[in-house]
Scaffold this motif. Structure first.
Motif, PDB file in Angstrom:
ATOM      1  N   TYR A 299       0.860  -1.188   0.000  1.00 52.59           N
ATOM      2  CA  TYR A 299       0.000   0.000   0.000  1.00 52.59           C
ATOM      3  C   TYR A 299       0.893   1.233   0.000  1.00 52.59           C
ATOM      4  N   ARG A 300       0.620   2.158  -0.905  1.00 51.86           N
ATOM      5  CA  ARG A 300       1.455   3.358  -1.075  1.00 51.86           C
ATOM      6  C   ARG A 300       2.922   2.975  -1.281  1.00 51.86           C
ATOM      7  N   PHE A 301       3.168   1.866  -1.951  1.00 46.55           N
ATOM      8  CA  PHE A 301       4.525   1.381  -2.240  1.00 46.55           C
ATOM      9  C   PHE A 301       5.373   1.302  -0.972  1.00 46.55           C
ATOM     10  N   LEU A 302       4.740   0.965   0.128  1.00 46.36           N
ATOM     11  CA  LEU A 302       5.431   1.110   1.408  1.00 46.36           C
ATOM     12  C   LEU A 302       5.097   0.009   2.412  1.00 46.36           C
ATOM     13  N   VAL A 303       3.822  -0.366   2.472  1.00 50.90           N
ATOM     14  CA  VAL A 303       3.417  -1.199   3.607  1.00 50.90           C
ATOM     15  C   VAL A 303       2.567  -2.389   3.143  1.00 50.90           C
ATOM     16  N   PRO A 304       2.947  -3.620   3.567  1.00 50.93           N
ATOM     17  CA  PRO A 304       2.130  -4.772   3.194  1.00 50.93           C
ATOM     18  C   PRO A 304       0.791  -4.706   3.932  1.00 50.93           C
ATOM     19  N   PRO A 305      -0.329  -4.766   3.224  1.00 51.56           N
ATOM     20  CA  PRO A 305      -1.629  -4.609   3.889  1.00 51.56           C
ATOM     21  C   PRO A 305      -1.836  -5.575   5.057  1.00 51.56           C
ATOM     22  N   ALA A 306      -1.249  -6.758   4.980  1.00 54.64           N
ATOM     23  CA  ALA A 306      -1.470  -7.732   6.052  1.00 54.64           C
ATOM     24  C   ALA A 306      -0.645  -7.409   7.295  1.00 54.64           C
ATOM     25  N   PHE A 307       0.395  -6.580   7.141  1.00 54.96           N
ATOM     26  CA  PHE A 307       1.284  -6.279   8.277  1.00 54.96           C
ATOM     27  C   PHE A 307       1.638  -4.795   8.315  1.00 54.96           C
ATOM     28  N   PRO A 308       0.686  -3.977   8.769  1.00 58.02           N
ATOM     29  CA  PRO A 308       0.894  -2.524   8.669  1.00 58.02           C
ATOM     30  C   PRO A 308       1.875  -1.936   9.685  1.00 58.02           C
ATOM     31  N   SER A 309       2.758  -2.758  10.262  1.00 61.87           N
ATOM     32  CA  SER A 309       3.838  -2.183  11.073  1.00 61.87           C
ATOM     33  C   SER A 309       5.203  -2.559  10.483  1.00 61.87           C
ATOM     34  N   LEU A 310       5.171  -2.997   9.214  1.00 58.85           N
ATOM     35  CA  LEU A 310       6.410  -3.295   8.486  1.00 58.85           C
ATOM     36  C   LEU A 310       6.458  -2.329   7.304  1.00 58.85           C
ATOM     37  N   PHE A 311       7.581  -1.626   7.127  1.00 62.81           N
ATOM     38  CA  PHE A 311       7.652  -0.601   6.073  1.00 62.81           C
ATOM     39  C   PHE A 311       8.867  -0.848   5.198  1.00 62.81           C
ATOM     40  N   PHE A 312       8.646  -0.821   3.889  1.00 62.33           N
ATOM     41  CA  PHE A 312       9.740  -0.962   2.928  1.00 62.33           C
ATOM     42  C   PHE A 312      10.041   0.429   2.382  1.00 62.33           C
ATOM     43  N   VAL A 313      11.149   1.011   2.806  1.00 61.89           N
ATOM     44  CA  VAL A 313      11.452   2.379   2.363  1.00 61.89           C
ATOM     45  C   VAL A 313      12.337   2.313   1.115  1.00 61.89           C
ATOM     46  N   GLY A 314      11.894   3.038   0.072  1.00 66.04           N
ATOM     47  CA  GLY A 314      12.785   3.218  -1.074  1.00 66.04           C
ATOM     48  C   GLY A 314      12.703   2.174  -2.164  1.00 66.04           C
ATOM     49  N   ILE A 315      11.549   1.532  -2.322  1.00 61.84           N
ATOM     50  CA  ILE A 315      11.514   0.499  -3.361  1.00 61.84           C
ATOM     51  C   ILE A 315      11.104   1.050  -4.734  1.00 61.84           C
ATOM     52  N   CYS A 316      10.647   2.292  -4.803  1.00 63.59           N
ATOM     53  CA  CYS A 316      10.222   2.823  -6.110  1.00 63.59           C
ATOM     54  C   CYS A 316      11.424   3.170  -6.971  1.00 63.59           C
ATOM     55  N   LYS A 317      11.179   3.173  -8.278  1.00 62.15           N
ATOM     56  CA  LYS A 317      12.276   3.454  -9.213  1.00 62.15           C
ATOM     57  C   LYS A 317      11.973   4.717 -10.018  1.00 62.15           C
ATOM     58  N   ILE A 318      13.034   5.287 -10.582  1.00 62.87           N
ATOM     59  CA  ILE A 318      12.960   6.573 -11.298  1.00 62.87           C
ATOM     60  C   ILE A 318      12.270   7.618 -10.413  1.00 62.87           C
ATOM     61  N   ILE A 319      12.997   7.970  -9.386  1.00 65.06           N
ATOM     62  CA  ILE A 319      12.505   8.960  -8.417  1.00 65.06           C
ATOM     63  C   ILE A 319      13.682   9.838  -8.007  1.00 65.06           C
ATOM     64  N   CYS A 320      13.399  10.878  -7.216  1.00 64.08           N
ATOM     65  CA  CYS A 320      14.464  11.570  -6.481  1.00 64.08           C
ATOM     66  C   CYS A 320      14.566  10.800  -5.172  1.00 64.08           C
ATOM     67  N   PRO A 321      15.562   9.934  -5.031  1.00 69.20           N
ATOM     68  CA  PRO A 321      15.518   8.996  -3.894  1.00 69.20           C
ATOM     69  C   PRO A 321      15.438   9.651  -2.514  1.00 69.20           C
ATOM     70  N   PHE A 322      16.325  10.596  -2.213  1.00 75.59           N
ATOM     71  CA  PHE A 322      16.356  11.069  -0.820  1.00 75.59           C
ATOM     72  C   PHE A 322      15.043  11.794  -0.443  1.00 75.59           C
ATOM     73  N   PRO A 323      14.549  12.717  -1.292  1.00 76.65           N
ATOM     74  CA  PRO A 323      13.262  13.347  -0.950  1.00 76.65           C
ATOM     75  C   PRO A 323      12.132  12.325  -0.821  1.00 76.65           C
ATOM     76  N   ASN A 324      12.171  11.297  -1.660  1.00 79.98           N
ATOM     77  CA  ASN A 324      11.133  10.258  -1.602  1.00 79.98           C
ATOM     78  C   ASN A 324      11.208   9.501  -0.269  1.00 79.98           C
ATOM     79  N   PHE A 325      12.427   9.131   0.144  1.00 77.60           N
ATOM     80  CA  PHE A 325      12.574   8.411   1.421  1.00 77.60           C
ATOM     81  C   PHE A 325      12.041   9.281   2.566  1.00 77.60           C
ATOM     82  N   ASN A 326      12.368  10.567   2.474  1.00 73.64           N
ATOM     83  CA  ASN A 326      11.984  11.495   3.530  1.00 73.64           C
ATOM     84  C   ASN A 326      10.461  11.536   3.699  1.00 73.64           C
ATOM     85  N   CYS A 327       9.742  11.477   2.582  1.00 72.36           N
ATOM     86  CA  CYS A 327       8.270  11.457   2.647  1.00 72.36           C
ATOM     87  C   CYS A 327       7.772  10.112   3.167  1.00 72.36           C
TER      88      CYS A 327
END
Ligand code: FAD
Length: 431
Positions: A299-327
């Motif tokens: 969800y939102r390229f960040l959180v598995p719906p089944a486990f909303p206390s686990l976050f994957f930061v930075g998996i999107c591609k073709i982005i400005c990485p640091f500003p994206n991580f910050n958000c």
């Protein structure tokens, strides 16, 4: 009670997570940041070695010696932490490493990092804390340090910040075993000199493929840049010729391209990207499908719906990485603090499914579903609006788009330009 957060990795994403956790000391205990190497910086920590290290782990960084950033520092920076103003816009990788070390020091992160410590497993467990009636998910994190000492600790949530530019993606090429020259992936490319005078077929013309081709041509290698993208129209230097994608290696070792042409080569260099790899996670248990270049549902390229206390930061591609991580990090912390309430699991799964389906219907290939590109601005701003933190300044987008345009026209020289931010809306070219 203060929430305990584990952060896997001390690259840009992990440092950003730690910085924001530390700034919310009323809600969160200081994080535990696990880092398998002895340095912060991840990708930006240049390592001339290739292959496996003495400890049996593969070299993490894919950085090459002469890499300069492909984004100007004005766009690349964490929005609340500028690079030093005297630096030029496009930086050698050493300067980004220094920047991340400075970020780490300024925010007092270092004492919370356990270096030379590998996370071996991250598992959800059901717990009930004293005073709580309902069971909730916590996370058992097992790590081992350089002496092999293993430890399992429990955390309320986990930020996965382990990067995804380390595990080479090598497409299947029929007959590759017949190739008599050297085969390597850009992950193991460090500098061009050993290739002087050689004929090199470079597969893939994205950022690394193009950059490495230019470096190779510079030392007098004959480069065939093979790709399936539309023909590159800007002038390429002598020494680089384009061709269609590689179809097969023939019995005699010659490389055959899709248009039927064949060539002999000394080197076959894969600049074909990287696989997602999380050896410390059980994807099925988390309800995730993790393939080479795609993972879902998040969800939102960040959180598995089944486990909303686990976050994957930075998996999107073709982005400005640091500003994206910050958000992403600030959104995730707002979820953990309770100021953002996520939809139900079913609703999140449905939203992810619908978004991906729409992209597929627009013709986006499955392996490109995590590319944000032009969608990155709305993505970051949606996270910011939902969680109530500042939007990305508009100037980031306009400068990013300008640089992208310059890159298409002057792939060899766009890094010579220098920019300055005038305000949240305006930038100027200073030379
Ligand atoms: P990483 O930097 O990969 O950090 C992950 C960290 O996790 C590492 O330190 C690793 O050791 C650690 N780790 C992994 N597994 C474990 C484990 N099991 N236990 C403990 N620790 C673990 N971005 C830009 O903005 N501008 C550029 O010009 C640019 N150029 C690039 C050039 C190249 C060649 C590459 C590969 C990437 C480039 N990028 C660029 C993208 C870059 O990857 C991101 O900017 C960013 O550094 C990614 O940070 P990260 O923290 O997600 O991952």
């Amino acid at each position: 009670m203060l929430q305990r957060v584990a952060v896997v990795g001390a690259g840009a994403a992990g440092l950003c997570a730690a910085r924001h956790i530390l700034s919310r000391s009323g809600r969160f205990a200081p994080p535990v940041v696990f880092e398998l190497s002895e340095n912060v910086g991840g990708t930006w920590c240049y390592d001339e070695r290739v292959g496996k290290l003495d400890n049996g782990l593969p070299v993490h960084s894919s950085m090459y010696r002469d890499l300069r950033t492909n984004l100007p520092k004005e766009v690349m920076m964490f929005p609340d932490f500028p690079f030093e103003p005297q630096l030029s816009s496009f930086l050698p990788h050493q300067e980004v490493q220094r920047y991340l070390e400075r970020y780490c020091q300024s925010h007092g992160i270092q004492p919370h990092i356990r270096f030379n410590t590998v996370v071996e497993s991250v598992k959800p467990v059901n717990v009930t804390t004293e005073g709580e009636v309902e069971e909730r998910t916590a996370w058992e994190v097992t790590s081992s340090d350089s002496s092999g000492h293993q430890k399992t600790e429990t955390f309320d949530s986990v930020f996965v910040c382990s990067g995804h530019y380390s595990d080479p993606h090598i497409p299947l090429i029929p007959g590759i075993e017949n190739f008599k020259g050297k085969v390597l992936h850009s992950h193991s490319y460090r500098f061009a000199e050993p290739f002087a005078g050689q004929s090199v077929v470079v597969l893939g013309a994205k950022a690394s493929g193009l950059d490495i081709s230019l470096e190779l041509a510079n030392v007098g290698a004959q480069v065939t840049l093979s790709h399936r993208r539309p023909r590159i129209t800007f002038p390429l230097p002598d020494g680089i010729q384009q061709s269609s994608s590689v179809e097969a290696v023939e019995d005699n070792g010659r490389i055959r391209f899709q248009d039927g042409s064949v060539t002999e080569a000394d080197v076959l260099m894969f600049c074909t990207g990287y696989n997602f790899r999380f050896p410390f996670l059980d994807a099925a248990q988390l309800g995730l499908d993790i393939q080479d270049q795609m993972m879902s549902p998040l969800y939102r390229f960040l959180v598995p719906p089944a486990f909303p206390s686990l976050f994957f930061v930075g998996i999107c591609k073709i982005i400005c990485p640091f500003p994206n991580f910050n958000c992403q990090v600030q959104f995730a912390l707002a979820v953990l603090e309770g100021s953002v309430t996520l939809p139900s699991r079913v609703q999140m799964e449905e939203e992810v499914r619908r978004e991906l389906q729409e992209k597929l219907e627009r013709g986006v290939q499955h392996r490109h579903l995590l590319i944000l590109d032009q969608d990155q601005w709305e993505y970051c701003n949606t996270l910011a609006r939902t969680a109530g933190f500042p939007l990305l300044p508009t100037v980031i987008r306009s400068l990013y788009e300008e640089v992208w345009r310059q890159r298409q026209i002057h792939p060899k020289n766009y890094r010579k330009l220098n920019y300055r931010l005038i305000s949240d809306l305006e930038w100027e070219l200073i030379n």
